[in-house]
Design a protein around this motif. Structure first.
Motif, PDB file in Angstrom:
ATOM      1  N   GLU A 193       6.292   2.656 -12.698  1.00 50.38           N
ATOM      2  CA  GLU A 193       6.892   1.478 -12.243  1.00 50.38           C
ATOM      3  C   GLU A 193       6.411   1.371 -10.783  1.00 50.38           C
ATOM      4  OE1 GLU A 193      11.252   1.620 -13.052  1.00 50.38           O
ATOM      5  OE2 GLU A 193      10.815   0.781 -14.942  1.00 50.38           O
ATOM      6  N   LYS A 194       6.606   2.534  -9.905  1.00 54.66           N
ATOM      7  CA  LYS A 194       5.976   2.755  -8.732  1.00 54.66           C
ATOM      8  C   LYS A 194       4.489   2.376  -8.538  1.00 54.66           C
ATOM      9  CE  LYS A 194       7.720   2.959  -5.432  1.00 54.66           C
ATOM     10  NZ  LYS A 194       8.035   1.783  -4.551  1.00 54.66           N
ATOM     11  N   ILE A 195       3.608   2.918  -9.257  1.00 51.15           N
ATOM     12  CA  ILE A 195       2.307   2.927  -9.256  1.00 51.15           C
ATOM     13  C   ILE A 195       1.804   1.221  -9.624  1.00 51.15           C
ATOM     14  CG2 ILE A 195       0.015   3.523  -9.946  1.00 51.15           C
ATOM     15  CD1 ILE A 195       1.208   5.522  -7.998  1.00 51.15           C
ATOM     16  N   ASN A 196       2.512   0.905 -10.249  1.00 48.36           N
ATOM     17  CA  ASN A 196       2.402  -0.669 -10.959  1.00 48.36           C
ATOM     18  C   ASN A 196       2.777  -1.489  -9.733  1.00 48.36           C
ATOM     19  OD1 ASN A 196       1.318  -2.393 -13.135  1.00 48.36           O
ATOM     20  ND2 ASN A 196       3.499  -3.040 -13.141  1.00 48.36           N
ATOM     21  N   SER A 197       3.789  -1.118  -8.989  1.00 46.32           N
ATOM     22  CA  SER A 197       4.261  -2.038  -8.111  1.00 46.32           C
ATOM     23  C   SER A 197       3.306  -2.223  -6.707  1.00 46.32           C
ATOM     24  CB  SER A 197       5.603  -1.777  -7.438  1.00 46.32           C
ATOM     25  OG  SER A 197       5.492  -0.584  -6.584  1.00 46.32           O
ATOM     26  N   LEU A 198       2.348  -1.317  -6.780  1.00 45.27           N
ATOM     27  CA  LEU A 198       1.501  -0.932  -5.257  1.00 45.27           C
ATOM     28  C   LEU A 198       0.064  -1.894  -5.657  1.00 45.27           C
ATOM     29  CD1 LEU A 198       2.253   2.561  -4.830  1.00 45.27           C
ATOM     30  CD2 LEU A 198       2.987   0.699  -3.468  1.00 45.27           C
ATOM     31  N   ASP A 199      -0.466  -2.412  -4.773  1.00 45.93           N
ATOM     32  CA  ASP A 199      -1.638  -3.004  -4.685  1.00 45.93           C
ATOM     33  C   ASP A 199      -3.076  -1.870  -4.621  1.00 45.93           C
ATOM     34  OD1 ASP A 199      -0.711  -5.728  -5.414  1.00 45.93           O
ATOM     35  OD2 ASP A 199       0.074  -5.580  -3.388  1.00 45.93           O
ATOM     36  N   GLY A 200      -2.694  -0.823  -3.752  1.00 45.04           N
ATOM     37  CA  GLY A 200      -3.621   0.073  -3.207  1.00 45.04           C
ATOM     38  C   GLY A 200      -2.880   1.368  -2.728  1.00 45.04           C
TER      39      GLY A 200
ATOM     40  N   LYS B 200       2.281  -0.540  12.655  1.00 46.32           N
ATOM     41  CA  LYS B 200       1.759  -1.301  14.004  1.00 46.32           C
ATOM     42  C   LYS B 200       0.937  -2.169  13.896  1.00 46.32           C
ATOM     43  CE  LYS B 200       2.006   3.063  16.851  1.00 46.32           C
ATOM     44  NZ  LYS B 200       1.195   3.872  17.362  1.00 46.32           N
ATOM     45  N   ARG B 201       0.213  -2.069  12.513  1.00 41.66           N
ATOM     46  CA  ARG B 201      -1.000  -3.339  12.387  1.00 41.66           C
ATOM     47  C   ARG B 201      -0.240  -4.644  11.950  1.00 41.66           C
ATOM     48  NH1 ARG B 201      -6.337  -1.588  10.652  1.00 41.66           N
ATOM     49  NH2 ARG B 201      -6.152  -3.092   9.356  1.00 41.66           N
ATOM     50  N   GLU B 202       1.058  -4.688  10.937  1.00 37.61           N
ATOM     51  CA  GLU B 202       1.739  -5.528  10.323  1.00 37.61           C
ATOM     52  C   GLU B 202       0.885  -6.592   9.687  1.00 37.61           C
ATOM     53  OE1 GLU B 202       3.618  -7.502  13.810  1.00 37.61           O
ATOM     54  OE2 GLU B 202       4.853  -5.936  14.102  1.00 37.61           O
ATOM     55  N   ASP B 203      -0.170  -6.096   8.758  1.00 36.92           N
ATOM     56  CA  ASP B 203      -1.160  -6.749   7.775  1.00 36.92           C
ATOM     57  C   ASP B 203      -0.616  -6.344   6.601  1.00 36.92           C
ATOM     58  OD1 ASP B 203      -1.790  -4.240   7.960  1.00 36.92           O
ATOM     59  OD2 ASP B 203      -4.093  -4.700   8.613  1.00 36.92           O
ATOM     60  N   ALA B 204       0.113  -5.493   6.413  1.00 37.01           N
ATOM     61  CA  ALA B 204       0.457  -5.131   4.811  1.00 37.01           C
ATOM     62  C   ALA B 204       1.733  -4.454   4.598  1.00 37.01           C
ATOM     63  CB  ALA B 204      -0.574  -4.245   4.139  1.00 37.01           C
ATOM     64  N   LEU B 205       2.394  -4.063   3.704  1.00 41.96           N
ATOM     65  CA  LEU B 205       3.609  -3.392   3.518  1.00 41.96           C
ATOM     66  C   LEU B 205       3.235  -1.950   3.137  1.00 41.96           C
ATOM     67  CD1 LEU B 205       5.678  -6.020   1.476  1.00 41.96           C
ATOM     68  CD2 LEU B 205       5.989  -5.552   4.005  1.00 41.96           C
ATOM     69  N   TYR B 206       3.521  -1.031   3.929  1.00 42.61           N
ATOM     70  CA  TYR B 206       2.999   0.348   3.871  1.00 42.61           C
ATOM     71  C   TYR B 206       4.460   1.190   3.371  1.00 42.61           C
ATOM     72  CZ  TYR B 206      -1.157  -1.239   6.073  1.00 42.61           C
ATOM     73  OH  TYR B 206      -2.272  -1.739   6.494  1.00 42.61           O
ATOM     74  N   GLU B 207       4.170   2.151   2.588  1.00 44.33           N
ATOM     75  CA  GLU B 207       5.396   3.000   2.049  1.00 44.33           C
ATOM     76  C   GLU B 207       4.834   4.311   1.869  1.00 44.33           C
ATOM     77  OE1 GLU B 207       7.441   2.747  -1.639  1.00 44.33           O
ATOM     78  OE2 GLU B 207       6.400   0.870  -2.003  1.00 44.33           O
ATOM     79  N   VAL B 208       5.665   5.343   2.140  1.00 47.86           N
ATOM     80  CA  VAL B 208       5.198   6.630   2.011  1.00 47.86           C
ATOM     81  C   VAL B 208       5.888   6.936   0.635  1.00 47.86           C
ATOM     82  CG1 VAL B 208       5.823   9.204   2.255  1.00 47.86           C
ATOM     83  CG2 VAL B 208       5.388   7.642   4.213  1.00 47.86           C
ATOM     84  N   VAL B 209       5.011   7.283  -0.585  1.00 48.30           N
ATOM     85  CA  VAL B 209       5.257   7.826  -1.736  1.00 48.30           C
ATOM     86  C   VAL B 209       5.146   9.292  -2.182  1.00 48.30           C
ATOM     87  CG1 VAL B 209       4.814   7.408  -4.456  1.00 48.30           C
ATOM     88  CG2 VAL B 209       4.523   5.356  -2.536  1.00 48.30           C
ATOM     89  N   ASP B 210       6.235   9.953  -2.344  1.00 47.62           N
ATOM     90  CA  ASP B 210       6.173  11.453  -2.146  1.00 47.62           C
ATOM     91  C   ASP B 210       6.268  11.824  -3.673  1.00 47.62           C
ATOM     92  OD1 ASP B 210       6.470  14.110  -1.858  1.00 47.62           O
ATOM     93  OD2 ASP B 210       8.105  14.116  -0.523  1.00 47.62           O
ATOM     94  N   ILE B 211       5.082  12.325  -4.155  1.00 45.53           N
ATOM     95  CA  ILE B 211       5.073  12.799  -5.678  1.00 45.53           C
ATOM     96  C   ILE B 211       6.053  13.821  -5.916  1.00 45.53           C
ATOM     97  CG2 ILE B 211       2.642  12.046  -6.037  1.00 45.53           C
ATOM     98  CD1 ILE B 211       1.884  14.969  -5.776  1.00 45.53           C
ATOM     99  N   ALA B 212       6.555  14.529  -4.951  1.00 49.18           N
ATOM    100  CA  ALA B 212       7.711  15.512  -5.147  1.00 49.18           C
ATOM    101  C   ALA B 212       9.147  14.883  -5.579  1.00 49.18           C
ATOM    102  CB  ALA B 212       7.873  16.428  -3.943  1.00 49.18           C
TER     103      ALA B 212
ATOM    104  N   ILE C 219       0.778  -1.171  -0.013  1.00 48.38           N
ATOM    105  CA  ILE C 219       0.011   0.038  -0.053  1.00 48.38           C
ATOM    106  C   ILE C 219       1.008   1.079  -0.117  1.00 48.38           C
ATOM    107  CG2 ILE C 219      -1.749   1.208   1.202  1.00 48.38           C
ATOM    108  CD1 ILE C 219      -2.616  -1.354   0.384  1.00 48.38           C
ATOM    109  N   GLY C 220       0.638   1.959  -1.031  1.00 48.99           N
ATOM    110  CA  GLY C 220       1.320   3.487  -1.045  1.00 48.99           C
ATOM    111  C   GLY C 220       0.657   4.689  -0.316  1.00 48.99           C
ATOM    112  N   ILE C 221       1.047   5.035   0.740  1.00 51.83           N
ATOM    113  CA  ILE C 221       0.669   6.392   0.938  1.00 51.83           C
ATOM    114  C   ILE C 221       1.051   7.690   0.415  1.00 51.83           C
ATOM    115  CG2 ILE C 221       0.500   7.786   3.357  1.00 51.83           C
ATOM    116  CD1 ILE C 221       1.043   4.861   4.712  1.00 51.83           C
ATOM    117  N   ILE C 222       0.273   8.115  -0.501  1.00 48.48           N
ATOM    118  CA  ILE C 222       1.107   8.982  -1.450  1.00 48.48           C
ATOM    119  C   ILE C 222       0.820  10.447  -1.025  1.00 48.48           C
ATOM    120  CG2 ILE C 222       0.410   9.917  -4.176  1.00 48.48           C
ATOM    121  CD1 ILE C 222      -0.145   6.874  -4.664  1.00 48.48           C
ATOM    122  N   THR C 223       1.627  11.198  -1.306  1.00 49.37           N
ATOM    123  CA  THR C 223       1.600  12.718  -0.842  1.00 49.37           C
ATOM    124  C   THR C 223       0.664  13.405  -1.861  1.00 49.37           C
ATOM    125  OG1 THR C 223       3.351  13.413  -1.990  1.00 49.37           O
ATOM    126  CG2 THR C 223       3.582  12.793   0.492  1.00 49.37           C
TER     127      THR C 223
END
Length: 192
Positions: free
Chosen positions: A71-78, A30-42, A4-8
């Motif tokens: 490539e980044k957006i393609n690699s994400l599920d949500g 904290k949930r450990e139920d998915a892989l989360y990453e910040v994706v900064d459009i800048a 999951i990408g957290i997109i600015t």
């Protein structure tokens, strides 16, 4: 595990979206139920959209900056979009980033965390319309933050405790939709 990408949603130097995204990632991890990453459009330095229309459908991008973005957006599920409300709508930088791609978003799920003087709710509604056209399932649970009460006088993000509860409900919905959509994408024939 879903990615999951957290997109600015903004590229302004004094933006709040990056601070919010980083805090959301801490909550999500904290949930450990998915892989989360910040994706900064800048970080992608996308120029104003200038791709030939055929590139959008063929995924043969002519703009060099579009390739790592795709490539980044393609690699994400949500996605969780962290969106400020600008003039009752989306920031142009986010709309531009979304417009660069088409297929990479398809059959994925998104949620929104909006902010503004009135919670940025109108920006979330505009985002819903835009993403719907790209075949993104946008969940109805969202988090609206106020720049008047969720930040201190030095612009530090100081959210109310209830926001973390709402965000967890958002993630529950996001992951519930994300799993079957991943199965759907995994079973789709490729059309490139």
């Amino acid at each position: 595990m879903l990615k999951i990408g957290i997109i600015t949603g903004s590229t302004r130097p004094n933006r709040k979206s990056l601070k919010i995204a980083e805090e959301l990632k801490k909550w999500a991890d904290k949930r450990e139920d998915a892989l989360y990453e910040v994706v900064d459009i800048a970080d992608y330095n996308l120029p104003m959209y200038n791709e030939p229309i055929a590139a959008l459908y063929s995924q043969d991008y002519q703009t060099p900056e579009a390739i790592p973005w795709a490539e980044k957006i393609n690699s994400l599920d949500g996605f969780i979009f962290v969106v400020p409300e600008y003039n009752h709508g989306l920031p142009s930088a986010l709309k531009n980033a979304i417009d660069y791609l088409c297929h990479e978003y398809g059959n994925k799920v998104a949620g929104s965390v909006t902010y503004g003087s009135q919670g940025g709710i109108r920006a979330g509604e505009v985002l819903r319309l835009v993403l719907g056209g790209l075949h993104v399932a946008v969940i109805s649970t969202s988090l609206a933050l106020s720049i008047l009460t969720d930040f201190d006088s030095e612009d530090n993000f100081i959210p109310e405790e209830i926001h973390q509860t709402i965000f967890n409900k958002l993630l529950d919905r996001l992951l519930a939709w994300g799993e079957p959509l991943k199965v759907l994408r995994d079973n789709e024939p490729t059309h490139k």
